[in-house]
Design a protein around this motif. Structure first.
Motif, PDB file in Angstrom:
ATOM      1  N   ILE A 166      17.685 -52.683  50.069  1.00 50.13           N
ATOM      2  CA  ILE A 166      17.514 -54.117  49.604  1.00 50.13           C
ATOM      3  C   ILE A 166      16.306 -54.578  50.534  1.00 50.13           C
ATOM      4  O   ILE A 166      15.183 -54.964  49.936  1.00 50.13           O
ATOM      5  N   ALA A 167      16.455 -54.363  51.933  1.00 46.65           N
ATOM      6  CA  ALA A 167      15.489 -54.745  52.839  1.00 46.65           C
ATOM      7  C   ALA A 167      14.108 -54.052  52.742  1.00 46.65           C
ATOM      8  O   ALA A 167      13.243 -54.685  52.804  1.00 46.65           O
ATOM      9  N   ARG A 169      12.830 -52.951  49.753  1.00 46.73           N
ATOM     10  CA  ARG A 169      12.200 -53.509  48.643  1.00 46.73           C
ATOM     11  C   ARG A 169      11.818 -55.047  49.041  1.00 46.73           C
ATOM     12  O   ARG A 169      10.691 -55.442  48.486  1.00 46.73           O
ATOM     13  N   ALA A 170      12.602 -55.889  49.740  1.00 41.16           N
ATOM     14  CA  ALA A 170      11.983 -57.038  50.243  1.00 41.16           C
ATOM     15  C   ALA A 170      10.953 -56.835  50.877  1.00 41.16           C
ATOM     16  O   ALA A 170       9.738 -57.684  50.975  1.00 41.16           O
TER      17      ALA A 170
ATOM     18  N   PHE B  89      12.207 -63.576  47.492  1.00 45.82           N
ATOM     19  CA  PHE B  89      11.785 -62.694  46.929  1.00 45.82           C
ATOM     20  C   PHE B  89      11.997 -62.413  45.664  1.00 45.82           C
ATOM     21  O   PHE B  89      12.997 -62.380  44.925  1.00 45.82           O
ATOM     22  N   ILE B 100      20.532 -60.327  51.552  1.00 44.51           N
ATOM     23  CA  ILE B 100      19.631 -59.948  52.350  1.00 44.51           C
ATOM     24  C   ILE B 100      19.607 -61.160  53.571  1.00 44.51           C
ATOM     25  O   ILE B 100      19.045 -60.831  54.783  1.00 44.51           O
TER      26      ILE B 100
END
Ligand SMILES: Nc1ncnc2c1ncn2[C@@H]1O[C@H](COP(=O)(O)OP(=O)(O)OP(=O)(O)O)[C@@H](O)[C@H]1O
Ligand SMILES: [Mg+2]
Lengths: 294, 237
Positions: A166-167, A169-170, B89, B100
């Motif tokens: 996820i990081a 993609r972020a 995001f 996140i």
């Protein structure tokens, strides 16, 4: 009809390999804005790692795994040595650095190993044809398609489920804000390179099964194709890389199969013309990268 | 002092955006940082987090210098920023945005599920939108998500950059209620705002920034009483 299906299988297998390579380019591009022209050398490194592992008497499967690990580790090291020190300079400087890495590795391969191809025979079970639904299909093609599918699935799961995924993609959409989440910028970038190296290593295996040898320029052509595929799909877009890779596979195999003999000499030119025509109608690629926020 | 900025200078090439600013925020306070567009408010907050080029001065947090630390380490020490313009995001879901926010360290990651529930309780508007892409939320919802995402790292101090920007009056009220609630929960806040009235209503102290310098400082009562704020705002102080 059988011939047609046979060609579809060929196209999927070639396109899948392009897709894996294009994905590797896209993952790094999406996070760092860098097109890594030394990506092909990761494939070549896999080839030589397997060659030497086999020469040292290691069992075939071990050699393959080792080859993929070498590409993964090399990608991470490449980032640390060639790109991290330049991170605060502009993208062109990093691009030139990637050219330099590619050129140096070529020279090293040529001088330390050999300019001539080294044979890596594919294992026996891959040389056969397999009957699927009454169709004779090369085991290599089948394995390629399966390996590509599993790799894509694995990558998707990683990017969707894991925190690091996820990081990543972020970071592809907003790097500074990702750091603001307390996420180590270097870790995310290393992850992106590790993914690209892993995919290049896997693609190298599939390429080697088809070609049976490694030489200093082994990675050049497939990565050039992968770059075209990435642009075709939309540079920096991950799904675009897959679509572009598969489409390029279909274009190439289709032309090889159905272009009249007299025109085969122009195959590459016609293929690229089709690519340009697609880009004419879809200037940002077929599945453009979604607008990044910066 | 929990957060202390001393003689801060920020330059973007030829633009000298922040000129020798000193300010301090005490544990448990809400401090408002006011000033017209382009005064340098965002530059100060960003410089505290290592996101703007600091050319001079220092920042200390909890008594330790943080001005040379990378952004991610500053955040792990308990100081964070909800940036101007929300910056959620957009292609991640609400849930992924929240997750996140707690990715900084192993302890936070273990507590993620519980903290997500806590945030959804604090921001009920987000509850039904867990699986929605953040980019499809309304402006107000995005602002709530941005603040919730910052809170996921359980910060000791939160720097808020114009949380009410572009929002409807009733949403602005909700945001300010929330800021007051955060103070009750012990979060220290440095608030950058254009909405002077509402800011002074919840802040303990305030600073007025003009052209990169502190033009006025004091308790909210002091700032309100003298009428100097309006004059300073108009540049006739
Ligand atoms: N990245 C940048 N590059 C160049 N100049 C910048 C940059 N960021 C800000 N500036 C300049 O620095 C000055 C202060 O900007 P800053 O964003 O800190 O102001 P602000 O007080 O937050 O304004 P606003 O209320 O409009 O958000 C402005 O003149 C702005 O143009
Ligand atoms: Mg601002």
């Amino acid at each position: 009809m059988d011939l047609f299906l046979q060609q579809v299988v060929n196209a999927l297998s070639l396109g899948g390999t392009y897709a894996l390579l294009a994905l590797g380019l896209a993952v790094v591009f999406s996070v760092l804005g860098l097109i890594n022209f030394a990506h092909g050398e990761l494939m070549t490194l896999t080839g030589y790692a397997i060659f030497f592992a086999l020469a040292a008497g290691l069992p075939y499967p071990v050699a393959l795994v080792l080859g993929v690990l070498v590409a993964t580790a090399s990608a991470v090291v490449m980032e640390r040595v060639a790109f991290r020190p330049l991170r605060n300079s502009n993208a062109t400087v990093m691009l030139l650095s990637s050219f330099a890495v590619a050129a140096m590795l070529h020279v090293l391969f040529q001088n330390l190993i050999s300019a001539r191809p080294k044979a890596i025979p594919a294992p026996q079970f891959l040389m056969r044809n397999v009957e699927v639904l009454g169709l004779q299909i090369g085991a290599v093609q089948l394995v390629s398609i399966a390996v590509t599918a599993i790799s894509l699935l694995g990558l998707t799961l990683f990017l969707r489920r894991s925190t690091l995924g996820i990081a990543t993609r972020a970071a592809a959409s907003d790097f500074n804000i990702t750091r603001l989440m307390g996420i180590n910028a270097n870790l995310v970038i290393s992850t992106a390179f590790a993914i690209s190296g892993l995919l290049a290593g896997i693609a190298a295996l599939l390429w080697l099964f088809q070609r049976g040898s490694v030489d200093p320029l082994m990675g050049f052509l497939p990565v050039l194709k992968a770059f075209i595929a990435a642009v075709l799909g939309g540079l920096g877009s991950l799904s675009g890389a897959v679509v572009g890779g598969l489409l390029l596979g279909f274009i190439e195999v289709g032309l090889r199969a159905y272009l009249p003999d007299g025109m085969q000499a122009y195959r590459e030119a016609i293929g690229l013309t089709i690519v340009i025509a697609v880009l004419f109608f879809y200037p940002s690629g077929l599945v453009p990268r979604r607008e990044a926020v910066r | 002092m929990l957060l202390e900025v001393r003689d801060l200078d920020v330059r973007y090439g030829a633009v000298h955006a922040v000129r020798g600013v000193s300010l301090a925020v005490e544990q448990g306070e809400i401090v408002a940082l006011l000033g017209p567009n382009g005064a340098g408010k965002s530059s100060i907050l960003n410089a505290c987090l290592g996101l703007a080029p600091r050319s001079g001065g220092s920042v200390t947090f909890n008594g330790a210098p943080i001005s040379r630390l990378p952004t991610e380490i500053i955040v792990r020490r308990g100081l964070t920023l909800t940036p101007e313009g929300r910056r959620v995001f957009p292609h991640l879901t609400v849930m992924e945005n929240l997750k996140i926010g707690a990715a900084a360290n192993a302890k936070l990651r273990r507590e993620t599920a519980g903290r997500v529930e806590e945030m959804l309780a604090l921001f009920p508007a987000l509850t039904d939108r867990r699986t929605q892409l953040a980019g499809t939320l309304s402006g107000g919802e995005q602002q709530m998500l941005a603040i919730a995402r910052s809170l996921m790292s359980a910060p000791q101090a939160l720097l808020l950059d114009e949380p009410s920007l572009g929002l409807a009056p009733n949403i602005v009220d909700q945001i300010f209620d929330l800021i007051a609630e955060l103070k009750r929960r012990g979060v220290t806040i440095l608030l950058v705002e254009q909405n002077v009235e509402l800011s002074l209503a919840i802040a303990d102290r305030g600073y007025l920034l003009a052209s990169g310098r502190i033009a006025l400082a004091g308790t909210t009562a002091e700032l309100k009483s003298t009428g100097r704020l309006e004059r300073a705002y108009l540049g006739i102080a």
